[in-house]
Design a protein around this motif. Structure first.
Motif, mmCIF file in Angstrom:
data_model
loop_
_atom_site.group_PDB
_atom_site.id
_atom_site.type_symbol
_atom_site.label_atom_id
_atom_site.label_comp_id
_atom_site.label_asym_id
_atom_site.label_seq_id
_atom_site.Cartn_x
_atom_site.Cartn_y
_atom_site.Cartn_z
ATOM 1 N N ASP A 182 0.831 -1.204 0.000
ATOM 2 C CA ASP A 182 0.000 0.000 0.000
ATOM 3 C C ASP A 182 0.867 1.256 0.000
ATOM 4 O O ASP A 182 0.545 2.248 -0.676
ATOM 5 C CB ASP A 182 -0.926 0.005 1.224
ATOM 6 C CG ASP A 182 -2.021 -1.059 1.123
ATOM 7 O OD1 ASP A 182 -2.149 -1.687 0.054
ATOM 8 O OD2 ASP A 182 -2.737 -1.261 2.124
ATOM 9 N N LEU A 183 1.967 1.228 0.748
ATOM 10 C CA LEU A 183 2.906 2.346 0.720
ATOM 11 C C LEU A 183 3.448 2.557 -0.690
ATOM 12 O O LEU A 183 3.470 3.677 -1.204
ATOM 13 C CB LEU A 183 4.074 2.072 1.677
ATOM 14 C CG LEU A 183 3.866 2.307 3.165
ATOM 15 C CD1 LEU A 183 5.030 1.714 3.948
ATOM 16 C CD2 LEU A 183 3.735 3.794 3.465
ATOM 17 N N ALA A 184 3.887 1.460 -1.316
ATOM 18 C CA ALA A 184 4.452 1.549 -2.664
ATOM 19 C C ALA A 184 3.419 2.058 -3.658
ATOM 20 O O ALA A 184 3.733 2.868 -4.539
ATOM 21 C CB ALA A 184 4.976 0.173 -3.103
ATOM 22 N N SER A 185 2.173 1.610 -3.518
ATOM 23 C CA SER A 185 1.119 2.051 -4.426
ATOM 24 C C SER A 185 0.856 3.545 -4.287
ATOM 25 O O SER A 185 0.732 4.262 -5.291
ATOM 26 C CB SER A 185 -0.170 1.265 -4.147
ATOM 27 O OG SER A 185 -1.218 1.692 -4.991
ATOM 28 N N THR A 247 -10.016 -4.932 1.075
ATOM 29 C CA THR A 247 -9.913 -3.671 0.336
ATOM 30 C C THR A 247 -9.842 -3.814 -1.182
ATOM 31 O O THR A 247 -9.883 -2.820 -1.897
ATOM 32 C CB THR A 247 -8.683 -2.896 0.815
ATOM 33 O OG1 THR A 247 -7.548 -3.780 0.812
ATOM 34 C CG2 THR A 247 -8.888 -2.385 2.230
ATOM 35 N N GLY A 248 -9.718 -5.037 -1.689
ATOM 36 C CA GLY A 248 -9.703 -5.221 -3.133
ATOM 37 C C GLY A 248 -8.379 -4.828 -3.772
ATOM 38 O O GLY A 248 -7.365 -4.650 -3.093
ATOM 39 N N PRO A 249 -8.366 -4.665 -5.095
ATOM 40 C CA PRO A 249 -7.127 -4.305 -5.801
ATOM 41 C C PRO A 249 -6.660 -2.900 -5.426
ATOM 42 O O PRO A 249 -7.459 -2.058 -5.025
ATOM 43 C CB PRO A 249 -7.530 -4.356 -7.284
ATOM 44 C CG PRO A 249 -8.845 -5.061 -7.327
ATOM 45 C CD PRO A 249 -9.503 -4.836 -6.015
ATOM 46 N N ARG A 250 -5.355 -2.656 -5.573
ATOM 47 C CA ARG A 250 -4.822 -1.316 -5.313
ATOM 48 C C ARG A 250 -5.115 -0.411 -6.500
ATOM 49 O O ARG A 250 -4.803 -0.764 -7.643
ATOM 50 C CB ARG A 250 -3.313 -1.382 -5.062
ATOM 51 C CG ARG A 250 -2.941 -2.159 -3.804
ATOM 52 C CD ARG A 250 -1.440 -2.166 -3.571
ATOM 53 N NE ARG A 250 -1.118 -2.808 -2.303
ATOM 54 C CZ ARG A 250 -0.724 -4.079 -2.181
ATOM 55 N NH1 ARG A 250 -0.580 -4.832 -3.267
ATOM 56 N NH2 ARG A 250 -0.470 -4.597 -1.003
ATOM 57 N N SER A 251 -5.672 0.731 -6.239
ATOM 58 C CA SER A 251 -5.998 1.674 -7.303
ATOM 59 C C SER A 251 -4.722 2.140 -7.998
ATOM 60 O O SER A 251 -3.813 2.664 -7.364
ATOM 61 C CB SER A 251 -6.737 2.887 -6.720
ATOM 62 O OG SER A 251 -6.994 3.844 -7.716
ATOM 63 N N GLY A 252 -4.636 1.931 -9.296
ATOM 64 C CA GLY A 252 -3.445 2.343 -10.034
ATOM 65 C C GLY A 252 -2.286 1.386 -9.911
ATOM 66 O O GLY A 252 -1.181 1.681 -10.392
ATOM 67 N N GLY A 253 -2.499 0.240 -9.248
ATOM 68 C CA GLY A 253 -1.401 -0.699 -9.049
ATOM 69 C C GLY A 253 -0.257 -0.050 -8.297
ATOM 70 O O GLY A 253 -0.475 0.628 -7.290
ATOM 71 N N PHE A 254 0.976 -0.226 -8.773
ATOM 72 C CA PHE A 254 2.139 0.383 -8.135
ATOM 73 C C PHE A 254 2.636 1.616 -8.892
ATOM 74 O O PHE A 254 3.677 2.179 -8.550
ATOM 75 C CB PHE A 254 3.263 -0.640 -7.984
ATOM 76 C CG PHE A 254 2.920 -1.766 -7.038
ATOM 77 C CD1 PHE A 254 2.773 -1.520 -5.680
ATOM 78 C CD2 PHE A 254 2.712 -3.041 -7.506
ATOM 79 C CE1 PHE A 254 2.440 -2.540 -4.803
ATOM 80 C CE2 PHE A 254 2.382 -4.072 -6.643
ATOM 81 C CZ PHE A 254 2.245 -3.823 -5.283
ATOM 82 N N GLY A 255 1.904 2.026 -9.904
ATOM 83 C CA GLY A 255 2.256 3.254 -10.604
ATOM 84 C C GLY A 255 3.688 3.249 -11.096
ATOM 85 O O GLY A 255 4.165 2.291 -11.711
ATOM 86 N N GLU A 256 4.395 4.339 -10.794
ATOM 87 C CA GLU A 256 5.779 4.507 -11.246
ATOM 88 C C GLU A 256 6.734 3.479 -10.636
ATOM 89 O O GLU A 256 7.846 3.282 -11.134
ATOM 90 C CB GLU A 256 6.266 5.914 -10.891
ATOM 91 C CG GLU A 256 5.627 7.021 -11.702
ATOM 92 C CD GLU A 256 6.014 6.969 -13.165
ATOM 93 O OE1 GLU A 256 7.161 6.580 -13.462
ATOM 94 O OE2 GLU A 256 5.159 7.285 -14.015
#
Length: 333
Positions: A182-185, A247-256
């Protein structure tokens, strides 16, 4: 004597329908509880380093040097459920001497001086209350996960404020992997903790048994199953059990940060390799043995996951060691 009147057919079917719906609700709750209990159980080997791709964000202007007490790299380690406590010493953790992540963090502390990397093990509740046991006085999963996230994020925020040239390696297992991911996302999608212009400071993220895992959304290391994290599999059942939010999938995944995230999941570990719950009856059957499933607690052995003879903890140590060794060496005042 007149003929007995037949009862309306609809009234006879109603109790059966209610019974069926009740059974479905019970099965759904059982399914969640099975994963809940497993999720809280205890979670890296040596591989060629997988380099992270460059960030597309422009880096902001930084000083030429930083304070002498700033480490080159801050390694943030987040233990799994029952492997930490809120008052544990983050630099000498002892809440659970058998903590899986200690195999990684201790080896890194022995290899590098604190000036090269400061290894910070996040002290947090690390609990998961069983909602079916009224005698269970542990903290709710939501409370535990939130505290772990805030403490890990707070450490990174404070370090970045005082040590603008320090880089970061973030690692976690199980509940700790959810928090680290979650931090990374959030960092990778510009949602705080670090400014978007500081995304390049995150050198790598290592996750073991991530409960929000999606295959293909990161570097999936070694034997990688097709299932998803339990929080994704059960995301359609939010609110059924108080204190536990899937909470389901992380919004935007891990992005950059996507190609800087390394994920390990052993096939059969229902925390990170769960079937998507579209049919509660079928899912209940598939997950019936989750409580006694030993896979989740065996990442320090090669029994259920190994790569070139290395265990998950050995791989994670080797990867983190290479990342830290190759990190920039900023000047100090």
């Amino acid at each position: 004597m007149g003929a007995r009147k037949a009862k309306p057919r609809g009234k006879r079917r109603l109790p059966k329908l209610l019974l069926f719906l009740g059974l479905l609700a019970i099965l759904a709750i059982i399914l969640i509880v099975v994963l809940v209990i497993t999720l809280l159980q205890p979670g890296p080997p040596r591989l060629p380093r997988i380099p992270g791709g460059p960030s597309t964000s422009e880096t902001k202007e930084r000083p030429d040097a930083q304070s002498a007490d700033c480490p080159d790299v801050l390694t943030v380690v987040i233990p799994g459920t029952w492997e930490s406590s809120p008052d544990d010493d983050p630099y000498n953790p002892s809440a659970n001497p058998r903590s899986l992540m200690l195999r990684v963090s201790s080896a890194l502390s022995e290899q590098f001086p604190s000036s090269r990397t400061s290894v910070y093990t996040v002290p947090y509740i690390a609990q998961f209350r069983n909602p079916t046991n009224l005698a269970d006085r542990q903290a709710d999963y939501n409370v535990s996960r939130t505290q772990g996230y805030k403490r890990a994020a707070g450490k990174i925020i404070d370090t970045n404020k005082n040590c603008p040239l320090t880089r970061y390696v973030i690692m976690g297992f199980s509940q700790g992997a959810v928090i680290a991911g979650d931090l990374a996302s959030n960092i990778g999608n510009g949602r705080g903790v670090l400014d978007a212009s500081d995304q390049d400071l995150v050198l790598g993220v290592g996750l073991i048994a991530d409960g929000r895992r999606q295959p293909g959304e990161q570097n999936d290391i070694g034997p990688s199953p097709e299932g998803v994290g339990a929080e994704i599999a059960l995301s359609g059942m939010r609110g059924i059990v108080p204190g536990i939010t899937m909470t389901g999938p992380r919004s935007g995944g891990f992005g950059e940060l996507q190609d800087r995230v390394q994920s390990i999941c052993a096939p059969g570990d229902l925390i990170c390799d769960s079937p998507t719950v579209t049919n509660p009856l079928r899912a209940a059957s598939q997950l019936a043995g989750a409580i006694n499933n030993p896979v989740h607690a065996m990442y320090a052995t090669p029994r259920y996951w190994s790569l070139d003879g290395s265990t998950a903890t050995q791989w994670m140590y080797g990867w983190a060691s290479d990342v830290i060794d190759e990190a920039p060496r900023p000047k100090h005042n």
